[in-house]
Motif scaffolding. Structure first.
Motif, PDB file in Angstrom:
ATOM      1  N   ALA A  78       0.824  -1.204   0.000  1.00 42.16           N
ATOM      2  CA  ALA A  78       0.000   0.000   0.000  1.00 42.16           C
ATOM      3  C   ALA A  78       0.861   1.259   0.000  1.00 42.16           C
ATOM      4  O   ALA A  78       0.527   2.261  -0.623  1.00 42.16           O
ATOM      5  CB  ALA A  78      -0.931  -0.007   1.210  1.00 42.16           C
ATOM      6  N   ILE A  79       1.994   1.210   0.716  1.00 42.16           N
ATOM      7  CA  ILE A  79       2.844   2.393   0.846  1.00 42.16           C
ATOM      8  C   ILE A  79       3.752   2.566  -0.360  1.00 42.16           C
ATOM      9  O   ILE A  79       3.879   3.650  -0.920  1.00 42.16           O
ATOM     10  CB  ILE A  79       3.690   2.309   2.134  1.00 42.16           C
ATOM     11  CG1 ILE A  79       2.771   2.307   3.366  1.00 42.16           C
ATOM     12  CG2 ILE A  79       4.664   3.475   2.217  1.00 42.16           C
ATOM     13  CD1 ILE A  79       3.497   2.036   4.664  1.00 42.16           C
ATOM     14  N   PHE A  80       4.408   1.474  -0.777  1.00 46.33           N
ATOM     15  CA  PHE A  80       5.414   1.571  -1.829  1.00 46.33           C
ATOM     16  C   PHE A  80       4.953   1.016  -3.184  1.00 46.33           C
ATOM     17  O   PHE A  80       5.370   1.506  -4.226  1.00 46.33           O
ATOM     18  CB  PHE A  80       6.685   0.829  -1.405  1.00 46.33           C
ATOM     19  CG  PHE A  80       7.288   1.360  -0.139  1.00 46.33           C
ATOM     20  CD1 PHE A  80       7.973   2.564  -0.130  1.00 46.33           C
ATOM     21  CD2 PHE A  80       7.154   0.676   1.058  1.00 46.33           C
ATOM     22  CE1 PHE A  80       8.535   3.064   1.036  1.00 46.33           C
ATOM     23  CE2 PHE A  80       7.715   1.167   2.234  1.00 46.33           C
ATOM     24  CZ  PHE A  80       8.397   2.366   2.228  1.00 46.33           C
ATOM     25  N   GLY A  81       4.098  -0.010  -3.161  1.00 49.36           N
ATOM     26  CA  GLY A  81       3.712  -0.674  -4.404  1.00 49.36           C
ATOM     27  C   GLY A  81       2.951   0.222  -5.358  1.00 49.36           C
ATOM     28  O   GLY A  81       3.187   0.219  -6.560  1.00 49.36           O
ATOM     29  N   SER A  82       2.029   1.036  -4.834  1.00 48.07           N
ATOM     30  CA  SER A  82       1.223   1.901  -5.678  1.00 48.07           C
ATOM     31  C   SER A  82       2.094   2.925  -6.416  1.00 48.07           C
ATOM     32  O   SER A  82       1.939   3.135  -7.613  1.00 48.07           O
ATOM     33  CB  SER A  82       0.168   2.616  -4.834  1.00 48.07           C
ATOM     34  OG  SER A  82      -0.651   3.429  -5.639  1.00 48.07           O
ATOM     35  N   GLY A  83       3.003   3.561  -5.681  1.00 43.72           N
ATOM     36  CA  GLY A  83       3.895   4.534  -6.297  1.00 43.72           C
ATOM     37  C   GLY A  83       4.796   3.919  -7.345  1.00 43.72           C
ATOM     38  O   GLY A  83       5.062   4.522  -8.390  1.00 43.72           O
ATOM     39  N   GLU A  84       5.258   2.686  -7.091  1.00 47.27           N
ATOM     40  CA  GLU A  84       6.127   2.021  -8.055  1.00 47.27           C
ATOM     41  C   GLU A  84       5.370   1.668  -9.330  1.00 47.27           C
ATOM     42  O   GLU A  84       5.906   1.780 -10.439  1.00 47.27           O
ATOM     43  CB  GLU A  84       6.722   0.760  -7.427  1.00 47.27           C
ATOM     44  CG  GLU A  84       7.654  -0.035  -8.336  1.00 47.27           C
ATOM     45  CD  GLU A  84       8.915   0.727  -8.730  1.00 47.27           C
ATOM     46  OE1 GLU A  84       9.651   0.238  -9.597  1.00 47.27           O
ATOM     47  OE2 GLU A  84       9.159   1.820  -8.167  1.00 47.27           O
ATOM     48  N   LYS A  85       4.130   1.254  -9.205  1.00 51.88           N
ATOM     49  CA  LYS A  85       3.333   0.938 -10.386  1.00 51.88           C
ATOM     50  C   LYS A  85       3.067   2.191 -11.223  1.00 51.88           C
ATOM     51  O   LYS A  85       3.077   2.144 -12.446  1.00 51.88           O
ATOM     52  CB  LYS A  85       2.005   0.290  -9.978  1.00 51.88           C
ATOM     53  CG  LYS A  85       2.160  -1.114  -9.409  1.00 51.88           C
ATOM     54  CD  LYS A  85       0.826  -1.770  -9.151  1.00 51.88           C
ATOM     55  CE  LYS A  85       0.126  -2.147 -10.441  1.00 51.88           C
ATOM     56  NZ  LYS A  85      -1.098  -2.934 -10.194  1.00 51.88           N
ATOM     57  N   ARG A  86       2.834   3.308 -10.545  1.00 52.25           N
ATOM     58  CA  ARG A  86       2.640   4.563 -11.274  1.00 52.25           C
ATOM     59  C   ARG A  86       3.913   4.952 -12.020  1.00 52.25           C
ATOM     60  O   ARG A  86       3.862   5.419 -13.152  1.00 52.25           O
ATOM     61  CB  ARG A  86       2.211   5.668 -10.313  1.00 52.25           C
ATOM     62  CG  ARG A  86       0.834   5.477  -9.715  1.00 52.25           C
ATOM     63  CD  ARG A  86       0.317   6.754  -9.066  1.00 52.25           C
ATOM     64  NE  ARG A  86       1.162   7.181  -7.959  1.00 52.25           N
ATOM     65  CZ  ARG A  86       0.979   6.821  -6.702  1.00 52.25           C
ATOM     66  NH1 ARG A  86      -0.015   5.984  -6.386  1.00 52.25           N
ATOM     67  NH2 ARG A  86       1.765   7.286  -5.741  1.00 52.25           N
ATOM     68  N   ARG A  87       5.047   4.760 -11.367  1.00 47.08           N
ATOM     69  CA  ARG A  87       6.325   5.084 -12.000  1.00 47.08           C
ATOM     70  C   ARG A  87       6.559   4.203 -13.221  1.00 47.08           C
ATOM     71  O   ARG A  87       7.012   4.682 -14.275  1.00 47.08           O
ATOM     72  CB  ARG A  87       7.468   4.915 -10.999  1.00 47.08           C
ATOM     73  CG  ARG A  87       8.827   5.366 -11.541  1.00 47.08           C
ATOM     74  CD  ARG A  87       9.961   4.910 -10.647  1.00 47.08           C
ATOM     75  NE  ARG A  87      10.122   3.468 -10.690  1.00 47.08           N
ATOM     76  CZ  ARG A  87      10.749   2.811 -11.674  1.00 47.08           C
ATOM     77  NH1 ARG A  87      11.258   3.483 -12.699  1.00 47.08           N
ATOM     78  NH2 ARG A  87      10.865   1.498 -11.634  1.00 47.08           N
ATOM     79  N   LEU A  88       6.273   2.926 -13.090  1.00 44.84           N
ATOM     80  CA  LEU A  88       6.477   1.998 -14.201  1.00 44.84           C
ATOM     81  C   LEU A  88       5.557   2.351 -15.377  1.00 44.84           C
ATOM     82  O   LEU A  88       5.968   2.249 -16.534  1.00 44.84           O
ATOM     83  CB  LEU A  88       6.216   0.564 -13.738  1.00 44.84           C
ATOM     84  CG  LEU A  88       7.261  -0.041 -12.802  1.00 44.84           C
ATOM     85  CD1 LEU A  88       6.799  -1.407 -12.300  1.00 44.84           C
ATOM     86  CD2 LEU A  88       8.609  -0.177 -13.505  1.00 44.84           C
ATOM     87  N   ARG A  89       4.332   2.742 -15.070  1.00 39.30           N
ATOM     88  CA  ARG A  89       3.414   3.118 -16.151  1.00 39.30           C
ATOM     89  C   ARG A  89       3.942   4.334 -16.908  1.00 39.30           C
ATOM     90  O   ARG A  89       3.941   4.361 -18.142  1.00 39.30           O
ATOM     91  CB  ARG A  89       2.022   3.413 -15.589  1.00 39.30           C
ATOM     92  CG  ARG A  89       1.102   3.981 -16.658  1.00 39.30           C
ATOM     93  CD  ARG A  89      -0.299   4.257 -16.166  1.00 39.30           C
ATOM     94  NE  ARG A  89      -1.016   4.989 -17.197  1.00 39.30           N
ATOM     95  CZ  ARG A  89      -1.505   4.445 -18.316  1.00 39.30           C
ATOM     96  NH1 ARG A  89      -1.365   3.146 -18.508  1.00 39.30           N
ATOM     97  NH2 ARG A  89      -2.125   5.164 -19.222  1.00 39.30           N
ATOM     98  N   ARG A  90       4.393   5.346 -16.172  1.00 40.90           N
ATOM     99  CA  ARG A  90       4.941   6.539 -16.832  1.00 40.90           C
ATOM    100  C   ARG A  90       6.131   6.178 -17.707  1.00 40.90           C
ATOM    101  O   ARG A  90       6.250   6.653 -18.844  1.00 40.90           O
ATOM    102  CB  ARG A  90       5.359   7.571 -15.788  1.00 40.90           C
ATOM    103  CG  ARG A  90       4.219   8.256 -15.074  1.00 40.90           C
ATOM    104  CD  ARG A  90       4.717   9.472 -14.309  1.00 40.90           C
ATOM    105  NE  ARG A  90       5.663   9.124 -13.262  1.00 40.90           N
ATOM    106  CZ  ARG A  90       5.327   8.860 -11.999  1.00 40.90           C
ATOM    107  NH1 ARG A  90       4.053   8.891 -11.636  1.00 40.90           N
ATOM    108  NH2 ARG A  90       6.251   8.580 -11.100  1.00 40.90           N
ATOM    109  N   ALA A  91       7.018   5.338 -17.180  1.00 43.33           N
ATOM    110  CA  ALA A  91       8.216   4.956 -17.930  1.00 43.33           C
ATOM    111  C   ALA A  91       7.852   4.207 -19.204  1.00 43.33           C
ATOM    112  O   ALA A  91       8.438   4.442 -20.274  1.00 43.33           O
ATOM    113  CB  ALA A  91       9.132   4.103 -17.049  1.00 43.33           C
TER     114      ALA A  91
END
Length: 217
Positions: free
Chosen positions: A143-156
């Motif tokens: 919940a803390i780190f996974g959501s932000g990482e998925k958003r980053r991967l989508r942008r990339a």
């Protein structure tokens, strides 16, 4: 050989040289035109969407609303341009841009953050308390780190895919960006909203004509 014959042969030779020169100039001009066309190519041939251009009616395309892109910079926007941006490619029609945006969105959709289950450490490993504690801990980490990482991967992925297709990237303030874009973390976007946003992104990508400098990949 008579003088008249020599003159005739000279005239024929001159004519052949003129014709050859004309063909050479024509060939050079053709080569220059082909080279210029190749140098002005916006995107690679194999970057075209394998799914083809989207079939959209005139009424459907006319219903897509162009979002607001103009803003007065205050000097703080550039720090977030790695997150908030839009794409544009000259000489691209709406249907083609929509096909490209949908394809890249498909590649970027449903990405895994790479954060998975981790067993609780000894001495609770293999116990019911350890399993429950590990599940709660992993849910909190996701919940803390996974959501932000998925958003980053989508942008990339979107940036890489659209860059490969020849689209330039331009920065935009977050407030304007959120009007026609979305982020996917642990939750997904409803299909109707997704389609509406992607159509607006395609309209921008095909007709925005930005005045700002492109950001690159």
């Amino acid at each position: 050989m008579k003088l008249s014959s020599v003159a005739a042969l000279g005239a024929v030779a001159s004519f052949v040289c003129i014709v050859a020169s004309a063909h050479a100039q024509e060939g050079a001009q053709t080569l220059q035109a082909q080279t210029a066309a190749a140098s002005n190519a916006v995107y690679l041939e194999d970057s075209v969407s394998p799914f083809g251009a989207a079939e959209l009616g005139e009424a459907e395309m006319a219903a897509v609303k162009m979002p607001v892109l103009a803003y007065t910079p205050d000097g703080s926007e550039a720090g977030d341009f790695d997150k908030y941006f839009y794409f544009y490619r000259a000489d691209t029609d709406f249907a083609t841009a929509y096909a490209d945006v949908r394809e890249c969105d498909g590649y970027a959709r449903g990405l895994s953050s790479g954060i998975g289950y981790t067993q609780a450490p000894y001495p609770y490993a293999g116990t019911m308390a350890g399993a429950v504690g590990g599940a709660i801990g992993n849910a909190m980490v996701a919940a803390i780190f996974g959501s932000g990482e998925k958003r980053r991967l989508r942008r990339a992925n979107m940036r890489t895919c659209m860059h490969f297709k020849g689209y330039d990237r331009y920065g935009l303030p977050k407030k304007l960006w959120t009007a026609f874009n979305f982020e996917e973390g642990l939750s997904s976007v409803e299909d109707d909203d997704r389609t509406r946003f992607l159509k607006q992104q395609a309209l921008v990508a095909s007709s925005a004509r930005p005045q700002d400098k492109a950001l690159g990949l």
